[in-house]
Design an enzyme around this catalytic site. Structure first.
Site, short mmCIF file in Angstrom:
data_model
loop_
_atom_site.label_atom_id
_atom_site.label_comp_id
_atom_site.label_asym_id
_atom_site.label_seq_id
_atom_site.Cartn_x
_atom_site.Cartn_y
_atom_site.Cartn_z
CD GLN A 88 -1.81 1.90 2.45
OE1 GLN A 88 -2.13 2.55 1.46
NE2 GLN A 88 -2.41 2.02 3.62
CB SER A 120 -14.99 9.33 16.13
OG SER A 120 -16.16 9.31 15.34
N GLY A 156 -19.64 4.26 17.17
CA GLY A 156 -19.59 2.99 16.47
C GLY A 156 -18.88 3.14 15.14
CG LEU A 165 -20.56 5.84 11.62
CD1 LEU A 165 -20.72 7.31 11.32
CD2 LEU A 165 -21.79 5.29 12.33
CD GLN A 166 -16.77 3.68 4.33
OE1 GLN A 166 -16.48 4.77 4.84
NE2 GLN A 166 -16.54 3.40 3.07
CD GLU A 187 -2.56 0.37 7.09
OE1 GLU A 187 -1.55 0.38 7.83
OE2 GLU A 187 -2.49 0.29 5.85
NE ARG A 246 -12.68 3.08 7.23
CZ ARG A 246 -13.14 2.52 6.11
NH1 ARG A 246 -14.22 1.74 6.15
NH2 ARG A 246 -12.52 2.71 4.97
CD GLU A 255 -9.30 4.00 1.92
OE1 GLU A 255 -9.86 4.27 2.99
OE2 GLU A 255 -8.07 3.80 1.83
#
Length: 288
Positions: A49, A65, A70, A72-73, A93, A95, A123
């Site tokens: 990467q 957060s 939670g 979210l994605q 990564e 997250r 991304e």
């Protein structure tokens, strides 16, 4: 408690709508499978990467957060052929790193079996905090992976071709400097100015100043035009150039006198004799 605020940038804004309709296979819905809970310990970052630098403070902020709101994605993963039940991150990564600091055992994930190389690069390119060096490396990998021209890369990524050209150009700078430039997130225009400097000594000095934080874009351009860096001209070269110009003018004037075909004054004749005597003396001195 600090709240995570989504970051935006002109580059990210331009990308947001375009990435949903890019004419590339890695964004087709058919490539995605259902969400599942992956074991955090079974997941590894992709060693290939392009994004290498992660801000620890931002990871902490993101973890707070996630802990509060939670995840979210889900992250995107692909199977790791070298490890049973292992997964490699395609996208997300940050997250995964944030969840790891929270001690979560599982993380929501989606298996992705499309063009994971392009998906990972895109991304990363959508992130505002990507350094120009990392952006350049990502764009170059996309170009190589997809067989794009620079103009096609600009069209696909919705960025001007001039920016693509600049990004590719700065990768000609020394690798050790690029690593440090990425860490310090040096501005693209500063890197471009350095990469365009043809004299190695000047370029080395510009790189050192840039890493010290003392090289703005204006200073970079000024450094390229300072007289002290220009190739010095010796006194011998200056005399030679002046001599040649004088001799050429003298010969031209003599030719004019000959073409006039009219009588000369005694003073003019005397000057011609003096000139001839001076030339003969010089030729005798140098043995010609």
């Amino acid at each position: 408690m600090a709240k995570f605020k989504p970051r935006t940038s002109p580059f990210l804004d331009r990308q947001a709508a375009a990435t949903k309709t890019l004419a590339t296979p890695f964004l087709r819905d058919s490539q995605f499978k259902h969400t599942f809970e992956a074991i955090v310990a079974d997941i590894q970052p992709d060693p290939q990467q392009s994004r290498k630098i992660f801000d620890d403070d931002e990871i902490v902020e993101l973890a707070r957060s996630i802990d509060s709101r939670g995840l979210l994605q889900p992250i995107l993963v692909r199977q790791d052929d070298s490890r049973p039940n292992g997964w490699i991150i395609v996208a997300g990564e940050r997250r995964w790193r944030a969840v790891s600091t929270l001690g979560w055992e599982y993380i929501p994930a989606i298996e992705y079996d499309g063009d994971y190389v392009s998906a990972n690069l895109v991304e990363n390119l959508l992130r505002e905090d990507l350094s120009p060096v990392e952006e350049a490396q990502g764009v170059k990998k996309l170009i190589s992976h997809n067989g794009w021209s620079q103009s096609e890369a600009g069209r696909q990524l919705c960025i001007p071709q001039s920016r693509v050209n600049k990004l590719i150009h700065i990768l000609d700078l020394p690798e050790d400097f690029l690593v440090k430039a990425a860490e310090k997130k040096l501005p693209l225009n500063t890197l471009v100015a350095i990469s365009r400097e043809p004299q190695s000594q000047v370029r080395d000095e510009m790189m050192a100043k840039a890493l010290e934080g003392g090289l703005t874009v204006l200073a970079a351009h000024a450094a390229r035009t300072e007289k002290k860096y220009r190739t010095p001209v010796s006194n011998e070269d200056k005399f030679s150039k002046s001599y040649v110009n004088t001799a050429q003018k003298f010969i031209k004037n003599i030719s004019v006198i000959k073409e006039r075909s009219q009588s000369l004054t005694d003073e003019e004749i005397a000057l011609l004799h003096q000139s001839m005597d001076a030339i003969n003396d010089i030729l005798a001195t140098i043995g010609k």
